[in-house]
Design a protein around this motif. Structure first.
Motif, short mmCIF file in Angstrom:
data_model
loop_
_atom_site.label_atom_id
_atom_site.label_comp_id
_atom_site.label_asym_id
_atom_site.label_seq_id
_atom_site.Cartn_x
_atom_site.Cartn_y
_atom_site.Cartn_z
N ARG A 133 36.77 9.83 82.67
CA ARG A 133 35.40 9.33 82.57
C ARG A 133 35.22 8.44 81.33
O ARG A 133 34.54 7.41 81.39
CB ARG A 133 34.43 10.51 82.52
N ALA A 136 36.68 5.08 81.98
CA ALA A 136 35.81 4.29 82.85
C ALA A 136 34.62 3.73 82.07
O ALA A 136 34.20 2.60 82.31
CB ALA A 136 35.32 5.16 84.02
N GLU A 137 34.10 4.52 81.14
CA GLU A 137 32.97 4.05 80.33
C GLU A 137 33.36 2.85 79.47
O GLU A 137 32.52 2.06 79.08
CB GLU A 137 32.46 5.19 79.43
N GLY A 139 35.24 0.56 80.63
CA GLY A 139 35.57 -0.50 81.58
C GLY A 139 36.98 -0.42 82.11
O GLY A 139 37.43 -1.33 82.82
N ILE A 141 38.60 1.16 84.57
CA ILE A 141 38.51 1.94 85.80
C ILE A 141 39.89 2.29 86.34
O ILE A 141 40.15 3.43 86.75
CB ILE A 141 37.70 1.18 86.87
N ASP A 166 33.18 7.90 92.55
CA ASP A 166 32.30 7.19 91.62
C ASP A 166 32.96 5.91 91.10
O ASP A 166 32.34 4.86 91.00
CB ASP A 166 31.94 8.09 90.44
N PHE A 167 34.24 6.05 90.77
CA PHE A 167 34.98 4.90 90.23
C PHE A 167 35.14 3.81 91.29
O PHE A 167 34.99 2.61 91.00
CB PHE A 167 36.35 5.32 89.71
N VAL A 169 33.22 3.22 93.80
CA VAL A 169 31.92 2.58 94.00
C VAL A 169 31.72 1.49 92.96
O VAL A 169 31.26 0.38 93.26
CB VAL A 169 30.78 3.62 93.92
N ARG A 170 32.08 1.78 91.72
CA ARG A 170 31.92 0.80 90.65
C ARG A 170 32.82 -0.42 90.86
O ARG A 170 32.50 -1.52 90.40
CB ARG A 170 32.22 1.46 89.29
N GLN A 171 33.92 -0.22 91.58
CA GLN A 171 34.82 -1.33 91.89
C GLN A 171 34.45 -2.05 93.18
O GLN A 171 35.08 -3.05 93.53
CB GLN A 171 36.26 -0.83 92.00
N LYS A 199 25.49 11.02 97.73
CA LYS A 199 26.35 9.87 97.48
C LYS A 199 27.05 9.42 98.77
O LYS A 199 27.09 8.23 99.10
CB LYS A 199 27.39 10.18 96.42
#
Length: 206
Positions: A133, A136-137, A139, A141, A166-167, A169-171, A199
């Protein structure tokens, strides 16, 4: 996040376990080596050290809101005691404090230290989830996803897959995110993270 709350519950449970039984476990291990008169002094010494470590640990956990006092206390504890369980729990508190201060470099350093010491009771898995986590915070990922592959304990499978989702989704990797979330659901993730179903439903409706 719900998954973070779940980790906190696990850490609290482990922390309480060590408070209740840590000294007894260490005493039992020492006594198990005994049976011979020559071990008596060694046993007494280890019992005293275990009790001191337990008291020092409990005193330190009350300083978790004071970063300076906490860091100083952890350094002193590390110098005087060698119990991996207590040290790992304290380092997790230090890492959490660093994250709250957005000092992700410090948090990453401490979490990697916990993982490297291979503490028992699943603490290394919790540290690995938190390390992913933190990456990921920052950047990172892909690095976070790679770190999650080190979470191999089945007890943490649902948390790992939810975090992977979650990761992804961010990608923008929607299909991979759906697969990860579904795996988390299939492994009981909704029980500890009610938001997981939401989700997955949101992605399926998109």
């Amino acid at each position: 996040m719900e998954i973070y709350s779940t980790e906190e519950q696990q850490v609290d449970a482990i922390k309480q376990f060590w408070k209740d039984y840590g000294t007894s476990i260490l005493i039992g291990a020492v006594v198990g080596l005994g049976g011979l008169y020559s071990w008596n002094y060694y046993s007494d010494m280890k019992v005293a050290q275990a009790e001191e470590a337990s008291q020092a640990f409990q005193a330190l956990t009350t300083k978790s809101t004071d970063e300076a006092a906490l860091l100083a206390g952890v350094a002193e504890f590390s110098k005087n005691h060698d119990q991996k369980g207590y040290l790992a729990l304290l380092d997790l508190i230090v890492a959490k404090t660093a994250v709250e201060a957005k000092d992700y470099t410090k948090a990453e350093e401490v979490l990697k230290k916990v993982i490297a010491t291979k503490p028992s009771a699943g603490l290394d898995m919790i540290a690995t989830l938190r390390l992913a986590r933190v990456q990921a915070e920052q950047g990172q990922i892909d690095a976070g996803l790679a770190t999650l592959e080190q979470v191999t304990d089945k007890a943490f499978l649902a948390q790992r897959e939810e975090l992977k989702g979650d990761f992804f989704v961010r990608q923008g990797e929607v299909d991979k995110a759906k697969t990860a979330y579904q795996t988390a659901v299939d492994n009981g993730g909704v029980v500890t993270s009610p938001a997981l179903k939401i989700k997955l439903d949101n992605l399926n409706q998109a």
